[in-house]
Write an enzyme that holds these catalytic residues in place. Structure first.
Site, PDB file in Angstrom:
ATOM      1  N   ALA A  12     101.973  15.141  22.068  1.00 46.65           N
ATOM      2  CA  ALA A  12     101.082  16.174  21.518  1.00 46.65           C
ATOM      3  C   ALA A  12     101.023  16.122  19.997  1.00 46.65           C
ATOM      4  O   ALA A  12     100.152  16.730  19.382  1.00 46.65           O
ATOM      5  CB  ALA A  12     101.551  17.556  21.960  1.00 46.65           C
TER       6      ALA A  12
ATOM      7  N   ARG B 289     108.106  38.955  39.201  1.00 47.91           N
ATOM      8  CA  ARG B 289     109.468  38.761  39.719  1.00 47.91           C
ATOM      9  C   ARG B 289     109.980  37.384  39.302  1.00 47.91           C
ATOM     10  O   ARG B 289     109.183  36.504  38.958  1.00 47.91           O
ATOM     11  CB  ARG B 289     109.518  38.927  41.244  1.00 47.91           C
ATOM     12  CG  ARG B 289     108.654  37.980  42.036  1.00 47.91           C
ATOM     13  CD  ARG B 289     108.490  38.430  43.489  1.00 47.91           C
ATOM     14  NE  ARG B 289     107.550  39.527  43.613  1.00 47.91           N
ATOM     15  CZ  ARG B 289     106.229  39.381  43.694  1.00 47.91           C
ATOM     16  NH1 ARG B 289     105.683  38.175  43.649  1.00 47.91           N
ATOM     17  NH2 ARG B 289     105.416  40.414  43.803  1.00 47.91           N
TER      18      ARG B 289
ATOM     19  N   LYS C 290      91.347  27.502  40.675  1.00 50.18           N
ATOM     20  CA  LYS C 290      90.027  26.951  41.061  1.00 50.18           C
ATOM     21  C   LYS C 290      89.058  28.034  41.509  1.00 50.18           C
ATOM     22  O   LYS C 290      87.863  27.961  41.237  1.00 50.18           O
ATOM     23  CB  LYS C 290      90.162  25.884  42.148  1.00 50.18           C
ATOM     24  CG  LYS C 290      90.963  26.293  43.368  1.00 50.18           C
ATOM     25  CD  LYS C 290      92.376  25.793  43.277  1.00 50.18           C
ATOM     26  CE  LYS C 290      93.264  26.508  44.272  1.00 50.18           C
ATOM     27  NZ  LYS C 290      94.494  25.807  44.529  1.00 50.18           N
TER      28      LYS C 290
ATOM     29  N   VAL D  95      91.658  21.210  40.211  1.00 48.17           N
ATOM     30  CA  VAL D  95      91.092  20.297  41.218  1.00 48.17           C
ATOM     31  C   VAL D  95      92.028  19.116  41.453  1.00 48.17           C
ATOM     32  O   VAL D  95      92.439  18.432  40.508  1.00 48.17           O
ATOM     33  CB  VAL D  95      89.716  19.757  40.766  1.00 48.17           C
ATOM     34  CG1 VAL D  95      89.114  18.852  41.842  1.00 48.17           C
ATOM     35  CG2 VAL D  95      88.756  20.904  40.460  1.00 48.17           C
TER      36      VAL D  95
ATOM     37  N   ILE E 296      96.052  14.770  40.091  1.00 47.31           N
ATOM     38  CA  ILE E 296      95.113  13.700  39.713  1.00 47.31           C
ATOM     39  C   ILE E 296      94.297  14.170  38.502  1.00 47.31           C
ATOM     40  O   ILE E 296      93.690  15.230  38.552  1.00 47.31           O
ATOM     41  CB  ILE E 296      94.117  13.384  40.860  1.00 47.31           C
ATOM     42  CG1 ILE E 296      94.847  13.057  42.161  1.00 47.31           C
ATOM     43  CG2 ILE E 296      93.178  12.250  40.465  1.00 47.31           C
ATOM     44  CD1 ILE E 296      93.914  12.860  43.357  1.00 47.31           C
TER      45      ILE E 296
ATOM     46  N   LYS F  31      86.791  23.656  44.670  1.00 50.14           N
ATOM     47  CA  LYS F  31      87.035  22.445  43.877  1.00 50.14           C
ATOM     48  C   LYS F  31      85.777  21.588  43.791  1.00 50.14           C
ATOM     49  O   LYS F  31      85.459  21.019  42.737  1.00 50.14           O
ATOM     50  CB  LYS F  31      88.183  21.660  44.498  1.00 50.14           C
ATOM     51  CG  LYS F  31      89.520  22.404  44.398  1.00 50.14           C
ATOM     52  CD  LYS F  31      90.569  21.810  45.317  1.00 50.14           C
ATOM     53  CE  LYS F  31      91.916  22.503  45.173  1.00 50.14           C
ATOM     54  NZ  LYS F  31      92.862  22.159  46.244  1.00 50.14           N
TER      55      LYS F  31
HETATM   56  N1  HSE Z   1      96.225  24.950  48.638  1.00 50.89           N
HETATM   57  C1  HSE Z   1      95.822  23.883  47.774  1.00 50.89           C
HETATM   58  C2  HSE Z   1      95.844  22.588  48.554  1.00 50.89           C
HETATM   59  C3  HSE Z   1      96.738  23.817  46.591  1.00 50.89           C
HETATM   60  O1  HSE Z   1      96.479  22.544  49.616  1.00 50.89           O
HETATM   61  O2  HSE Z   1      95.234  21.623  48.137  1.00 50.89           O
HETATM   62  C4  HSE Z   1      96.257  22.903  45.505  1.00 50.89           C
HETATM   63  O3  HSE Z   1      95.035  23.314  44.982  1.00 50.89           O
END
Ligand code: HSE
Length: 434
Positions: free
Chosen positions: A33, A46, A103, A130, A134, A203
């Site tokens: 950075a 929590r 997302k 997304v 990746i 996504k």
């Molecule tokens: N619930 C999502 C999945 C988590 O299983 O891809 C990651 O966005």
């Protein structure tokens, strides 16, 4: 050098993964950075035993973080869209940059959030929203900036892919695998988001906006989940040379953009058909580069934290060096244009159809006649033998050529009305992705 201070809101799977990964690799991260990143405050309702926060100031009020004058970057990891939206807008109003893995928030309220951020001259970064770890946002927005994107298709829900893989490889029960995905921290707080395709639709809409220079249009995505996929379909697809994957597909067409999420048969020789478990993969077709394929863990604490921290590094660099950030959707906002979304009835694909047919002469002929009446021809077929002399219906599974969805709907209604067909016809769309 003055450190760049981050405030982390939320200490669930991704929040704890972010604290752990950032603490572990801080020296190298800072060297990348070219500044020093410091966790200034954590807001969490929590504690989470998965991470040690003793070295940090933790407040039970997450809004204390966005209102803390020392915080430069708010990292929103609480999920959901109500409190998270207020939190992010408050952070922006306070002149803070935002990094989020949310997302649903970006897909549903991104247009409003990006406009607010542009007004305030702050960045909202969302790489982790997304495909988990990746760097697909960076790839689309920066790495492929030279290209006109023609289409993209991706396995973008890790939970769904994990369930389909376990069903195929081990014949496991859907509900049982879902429970395991929840225990592993893959599934959404409401797992119907995963199994009914809502998470993938969130996504996909983000990817489509980045690909096709359009504002986010979440309400226009056609969305079908994996809960209707029967183990027998996984088996017949395999016999026919295909894998069933839950895909998000966005494609430019003459009439507009196709935006659809649904289970899809893919030829098993395609790389993406062999992406298993919680792994995600996105195939992007650019006019210059041709096809490119991205692969990696789509969910889980540290894979997602990897993407969150990549954004923190990008934003910290800009904060420290006064650099400009990339436009939120990859294009200057004035270039973004609403596009017509092709209704699913007008989409043309090939189909896998499975039905329970009376085992007597002439039935296949009736089915063929109906399909050819709508312009569909049969490309492959499996007909199972009866298992006993008392069994009067047999499974027929067939593949059609490409035909418009409205036409196949007509044919299915006629087939289901035949006396020789028991129950409804199962239909799964097919793509060659060639
Ligand atoms: N619930 C999502 C999945 C988590 O299983 O891809 C990651 O966005």
């Amino acid at each position: 050098m003055k450190p760049v201070k981050i405030g982390i809101c939320g200490l669930g799977t991704v929040g704890s993964g972010t604290v752990n990964l950032l603490s572990r690799n801080l020296e190298e991260i800072n060297a990348r950075a070219a500044t020093s990143i410091e966790i200034c405050q954590i807001g969490a309702r929590r504690d989470n035993p998965a991470c040690d926060t003793n070295a940090y100031s933790v407040d039970r009020d997450i809004f204390a973080v966005v209102n803390n004058p020392d915080v430069d970057i708010v990292v929103e990891l609480i999920g959901g869209t109500s409190v998270a939206k207020d939190l992010v807008l408050q952070a922006i109003a306070n002149g803070k940059h935002v990094v989020t893995a949310n997302k649903a928030l970006i897909a549903e309220f991104g247009n409003e959030i990006f406009a607010a951020a542009a007004n305030k001259g702050v960045t909202v970064a969302y790489e982790a929203a997304v495909a988990g770890g990746i760097p697909i946002i960076k790839a689309l927005r920066e790495g492929l900036a030279a290209n006109r994107i023609e289409w993209l298709a991706g396995i973008i829900n890790g939970t769904g892919n994990f369930i389909l893989t376990e069903m195929k490889d081990k014949g496991r029960d859907f509900a049982d695998v879902l429970k395991e995905a929840q225990a592993l921290g893959y599934a959404e707080a409401d797992p119907t988001f995963d199994v009914e395709g809502i998470d993938a639709a969130h996504k996909l809409v983000i990817l489509a906006s980045l690909a096709f220079a359009m504002p986010l249009q979440y309400d226009k995505v056609f969305c079908e989940g994996i809960s209707t996929i029967a183990p027998i379909d996984v088996q017949y697809a395999d016999e026919l040379g295909y894998r069933i994957k839950h895909l998000g597909i966005a494609q430019r067409r003459e009439q507009g953009i196709e935006l659809r999420v649904h289970p899809t048969l893919i030829p098993h020789k395609r790389l993406i058909a062999n992406v298993d478990g919680v792994m995600n993969s996105v195939l992007v077709q650019g006019d210059g580069v041709g096809p490119t394929l991205y692969y990696g863990a789509g969910a889980g604490a540290e894979p997602t934290a990897s993407a969150v921290i990549a954004d923190i590094v990008d934003v910290a660099r800009a904060v420290a060096n006064g650099g400009a950030s990339v436009p939120a959707l990859g294009f200057v906002p004035s270039y973004l244009q609403d596009q017509a979304i092709v209704p699913i009835e007008a989409v043309e694909t090939a189909y896998y159809l499975r039905m329970s047919a009376l085992d007597k002469p002439g039935v296949m002929n009736q089915i063929t006649q109906i399909l050819s009446g709508v312009g569909a021809s049969i490309e492959a077929l499996i007909q199972k033998e009866p298992q006993s002399i008392t069994q009067d219906h047999v499974d027929v599974a067939l593949l059609t050529n490409r035909v418009q969805e409205a036409q196949i709907n007509k044919a299915l209604a006629q087939i289901e009305a035949l006396d020789s067909i028991a129950g409804s016809v199962s239909r799964i769309r097919m793509e060659s992705l060639g």
